[in-house]
Design a protein around this motif. Structure first.
Motif, PDB file in Angstrom:
ATOM      1  N   ASP A  68       0.812  -1.213   0.000  1.00 28.35           N
ATOM      2  CA  ASP A  68       0.000   0.000   0.000  1.00 28.35           C
ATOM      3  C   ASP A  68       0.849   1.267   0.000  1.00 28.35           C
ATOM      4  O   ASP A  68       0.320   2.366  -0.146  1.00 28.35           O
ATOM      5  CB  ASP A  68      -0.928   0.020   1.221  1.00 28.35           C
ATOM      6  N   SER A  71       0.239   4.653  -2.195  1.00 28.82           N
ATOM      7  CA  SER A  71      -1.110   4.684  -2.762  1.00 28.82           C
ATOM      8  C   SER A  71      -1.577   6.127  -2.915  1.00 28.82           C
ATOM      9  O   SER A  71      -1.266   6.978  -2.087  1.00 28.82           O
ATOM     10  CB  SER A  71      -2.093   3.933  -1.858  1.00 28.82           C
ATOM     11  N   ARG A 120      -8.787  -3.776  -5.079  1.00 27.56           N
ATOM     12  CA  ARG A 120      -7.468  -3.172  -5.241  1.00 27.56           C
ATOM     13  C   ARG A 120      -6.983  -3.217  -6.694  1.00 27.56           C
ATOM     14  O   ARG A 120      -5.921  -2.718  -7.008  1.00 27.56           O
ATOM     15  CB  ARG A 120      -6.451  -3.860  -4.327  1.00 27.56           C
TER      16      ARG A 120
END
Length: 196
Positions: free
Chosen positions: A80, A83, A129
């Motif tokens: 992540d 992001s 995702r």
């Protein structure tokens, strides 16, 4: 008047002042920097995307769906890290980008100034995702190429080349996923419209 001459005539004071060696007003949020006049990082990016492609530094990206600035989440770990999320009410260092856009083709590359990495559309993710935008690449490849329909300074939508989808700000998601940017839409609406 040819295309290049029209673009030169339309340049703002924020663009022309640095060329003349003058100070840029604090209100100038985005500055188009000509080849050879930028920082080493900007010049490296220009070499990677093409010497004649215009680049802009200190660009902010704001979602029209929620009015929030896009942030590079450099405080997150693992898959992540980096992001992109439309979640900030103010524009600080994590909300600044360098954008290079070919005016003829619309091919656009985006580099987060918070960590110096290019923005990728993550195609190996699944589910919610899939197509997640992350500033995590040290060079431009297929996942780092976008098409945008206007240069910085105007509202725009952008399209990830490899997903063949428009980038959306997921304003219906909750928690840490609120406002996450994903290349997943087949048409353009409020969630797919941004302001440079």
């Amino acid at each position: 008047m040819n295309h290049a001459a029209r673009r030169l005539a339309a340049l703002s004071a924020a663009t022309l002042l640095p060329l003349a060696g003058l100070a840029v007003p604090a209100s100038a949020a985005a500055i188009r920097v000509p080849p050879g006049a930028g920082s080493p990082a900007l010049e490296k990016m220009r070499r990677e995307v093409g010497a004649d492609v215009p680049c802009w530094r200190n660009i902010t990206i704001r979602s029209t769906a929620n009015g929030r600035y896009v942030t590079t989440e450099i405080g997150w770990d693992g898959g992540d890290h980096g992001s992109l999320r439309a979640r900030s009410t103010t524009a600080g260092p994590w909300e600044r980008f360098t954008v290079c856009r070919d005016p003829e083709s619309g091919v656009t590359r985006i580099r987060a100034q918070a960590n110096g990495d290019f923005v990728s559309a993550e195609l190996d993710n699944a589910g919610a995702r899939y197509g997640l935008l992350r500033a995590q690449a040290d060079k431009v490849g297929g996942w780092e190429r976008y098409y945008s329909n206007s240069p910085p300074g105007e509202p725009f939508s952008f399209y990830a080349r490899h997903t063949r989808r428009w980038v959306s700000a997921e304003v219906t998601f909750t928690g840490n996923q609120y406002g996450i940017l994903r290349a997943r839409a087949t048409s353009v609406g409020a969630e797919e419209t941004f302001v440079w």
